[in-house]
Write an enzyme that holds these catalytic residues in place. Structure first.
Site, PDB file in Angstrom:
ATOM      1  N   ASP A  94     -29.126  19.534   6.690  1.00 46.48           N
ATOM      2  CA  ASP A  94     -29.227  20.950   7.021  1.00 46.48           C
ATOM      3  C   ASP A  94     -29.190  21.173   8.532  1.00 46.48           C
ATOM      4  O   ASP A  94     -28.625  22.156   9.010  1.00 46.48           O
ATOM      5  CB  ASP A  94     -30.525  21.523   6.454  1.00 46.48           C
ATOM      6  CG  ASP A  94     -30.474  21.684   4.940  1.00 46.48           C
ATOM      7  OD1 ASP A  94     -29.368  21.694   4.383  1.00 46.48           O
ATOM      8  OD2 ASP A  94     -31.548  21.791   4.319  1.00 46.48           O
ATOM      9  N   ASP A 116     -51.874  30.937  15.004  1.00 48.71           N
ATOM     10  CA  ASP A 116     -51.206  29.813  15.659  1.00 48.71           C
ATOM     11  C   ASP A 116     -49.769  30.139  16.018  1.00 48.71           C
ATOM     12  O   ASP A 116     -49.153  29.440  16.820  1.00 48.71           O
ATOM     13  CB  ASP A 116     -51.231  28.581  14.752  1.00 48.71           C
ATOM     14  CG  ASP A 116     -52.611  27.953  14.661  1.00 48.71           C
ATOM     15  OD1 ASP A 116     -53.543  28.456  15.329  1.00 48.71           O
ATOM     16  OD2 ASP A 116     -52.762  26.963  13.927  1.00 48.71           O
ATOM     17  N   THR A 157     -36.919  29.360   2.621  1.00 47.07           N
ATOM     18  CA  THR A 157     -37.289  28.068   2.039  1.00 47.07           C
ATOM     19  C   THR A 157     -37.528  27.003   3.106  1.00 47.07           C
ATOM     20  O   THR A 157     -37.625  25.822   2.779  1.00 47.07           O
ATOM     21  CB  THR A 157     -36.187  27.578   1.080  1.00 47.07           C
ATOM     22  OG1 THR A 157     -34.919  27.615   1.742  1.00 47.07           O
ATOM     23  CG2 THR A 157     -36.128  28.450  -0.162  1.00 47.07           C
ATOM     24  N   SER A 173     -40.966  29.188   7.086  1.00 42.07           N
ATOM     25  CA  SER A 173     -41.725  30.291   6.518  1.00 42.07           C
ATOM     26  C   SER A 173     -42.411  29.885   5.221  1.00 42.07           C
ATOM     27  O   SER A 173     -43.572  30.245   4.965  1.00 42.07           O
ATOM     28  CB  SER A 173     -40.804  31.494   6.273  1.00 42.07           C
ATOM     29  OG  SER A 173     -41.480  32.545   5.625  1.00 42.07           O
ATOM     30  N   SER A 227     -43.403  26.874   4.295  1.00 43.32           N
ATOM     31  CA  SER A 227     -44.525  25.969   4.564  1.00 43.32           C
ATOM     32  C   SER A 227     -45.711  26.715   5.151  1.00 43.32           C
ATOM     33  O   SER A 227     -46.850  26.234   5.060  1.00 43.32           O
ATOM     34  CB  SER A 227     -44.083  24.856   5.517  1.00 43.32           C
ATOM     35  OG  SER A 227     -43.801  25.366   6.808  1.00 43.32           O
ATOM     36  N   GLN A 229     -34.309  24.078  16.709  1.00 40.75           N
ATOM     37  CA  GLN A 229     -33.387  23.249  17.486  1.00 40.75           C
ATOM     38  C   GLN A 229     -33.273  23.668  18.943  1.00 40.75           C
ATOM     39  O   GLN A 229     -32.991  22.846  19.806  1.00 40.75           O
ATOM     40  CB  GLN A 229     -31.995  23.266  16.836  1.00 40.75           C
ATOM     41  CG  GLN A 229     -31.942  22.623  15.467  1.00 40.75           C
ATOM     42  CD  GLN A 229     -30.524  22.530  14.939  1.00 40.75           C
ATOM     43  OE1 GLN A 229     -29.589  23.141  15.464  1.00 40.75           O
ATOM     44  NE2 GLN A 229     -30.347  21.766  13.876  1.00 40.75           N
TER      45      GLN A 229
END
Length: 288
Positions: free
Chosen positions: A65, A170, A181, A184, A186, A240
């Site tokens: 990905d 945080d 997916t 966000s 997690s 990234q």
């Protein structure tokens, strides 16, 4: 008519050489010309150098990905479809697995596919005096988060200049449906069907029980104002690209007019991906 294919890839993945050999052998006979990013030229001699999105009609990404997202960033909004080949473990955004590529490429050549548009974010930074700073594009998400110290961030979040909340957390993730997916999810955000254009605003470890992830329409402009006292704050796009944010700065996020276009086959739906890749529904429903 020659179809121009751009190729980007992650050189550390196993199986890359075999796919490059397959493309060099099969693609020219099918009417495709190949252009490789600089990192791949030593592995695929004889091809052209990939220099600009205007040189290609489609882009093949070889990796995971992250490689597909990097390919999307290279396109910079150009109307070029991406055919992602997963050489890694998850590959949620990619079109097919490495072992499926010869058949998948044949289907692509025959036109047995469709191209799916995915919403993209444009994030801009503004100084405390209102001067425009940098622009970032993101297919998955933009995130405001802490740097090196375990300190809470304080920020104000608005949509079209209407206050949503003052936030102590945080960090915060502003995601597309494609990114629902990713980070966000997690952080406790909802899963959103990727063709349903919307913003997902997800606080990260909010210091209150009264604030939950929020879904907003795609035509709003979201603003995050960093309050005084925050130190070592980072803004990242798709995990990234990152830049430092100073106290008093503003970040605005809006929908880009230039979506990312992903090659898809009708027999691999979004919910099949959820079950297969993420174990959606539990082990008893996970498909081989």
């Amino acid at each position: 008519m020659t179809i121009r294919l751009g190729i980007v890839g992650h050189v550390d993945y196993e199986g890359l050489d075999q796919i490059l050999e397959f493309l060099a052998r099969e693609a020219p006979a099918l009417g495709f010309s190949l252009a490789y990013e600089a990192e791949l030229e030593r592995l695929a001699p004889g091809g052209a150098r990939l220099g600009h999105p205007s040189q290609i009609d489609a882009l093949i990404t070889l990796g995971g990905d992250g490689t597909l997202i990097r390919g999307a960033r290279f396109l910079g909004g150009a109307n070029v479809p991406i055919f992602g080949v997963n050489l890694g473990k998850l590959g949620f955004l990619t079109t097919c697995q490495a072992e499926e590529f010869p058949e998948a490429f044949a289907r692509f050549v025959r036109g047995e596919h469709h191209v799916q548009s995915r919403m993209v974010l444009e994030a801009s930074t503004w100084t405390a005096t209102g001067e425009l700073g940098l622009h970032l594009r993101a297919l998955n998400d933009v995130a405001v988060h802490k740097g090196g110290y375990a300190r809470v961030l304080r920020m104000k979040v608005s949509a079209n200049d209407e206050l949503i909340a003052r936030l102590a957390a945080d960090g915060i993730v502003i995601a597309t449906p494609t990114g629902s997916t990713a980070y966000s999810l997690s952080a406790g955000g909802p899963i959103v069907v990727p063709t349903f254009d919307s913003f997902i605003v997800t606080p990260v470890a909010a210091h209150t029980l009264a604030l939950r992830p929020t879904i907003l329409p795609p035509d709003v402009t979201i603003a995050v104002d960093m309050e005084e006292g925050n130190e070592e704050v980072l803004l990242t796009a798709d995990g990234q690209v990152g830049i430092a944010i100073a106290p008093g700065q503003r970040i605005t996020v809006r929908r880009s007019p230039h979506p990312v276009r992903l090659v898809r086959f009708s027999d691999l739906t979004f919910f099949k991906r959820l079950r297969h890749k993420l174990g959606w529904g539990g082990p008893q429903l996970r498909e081989p």
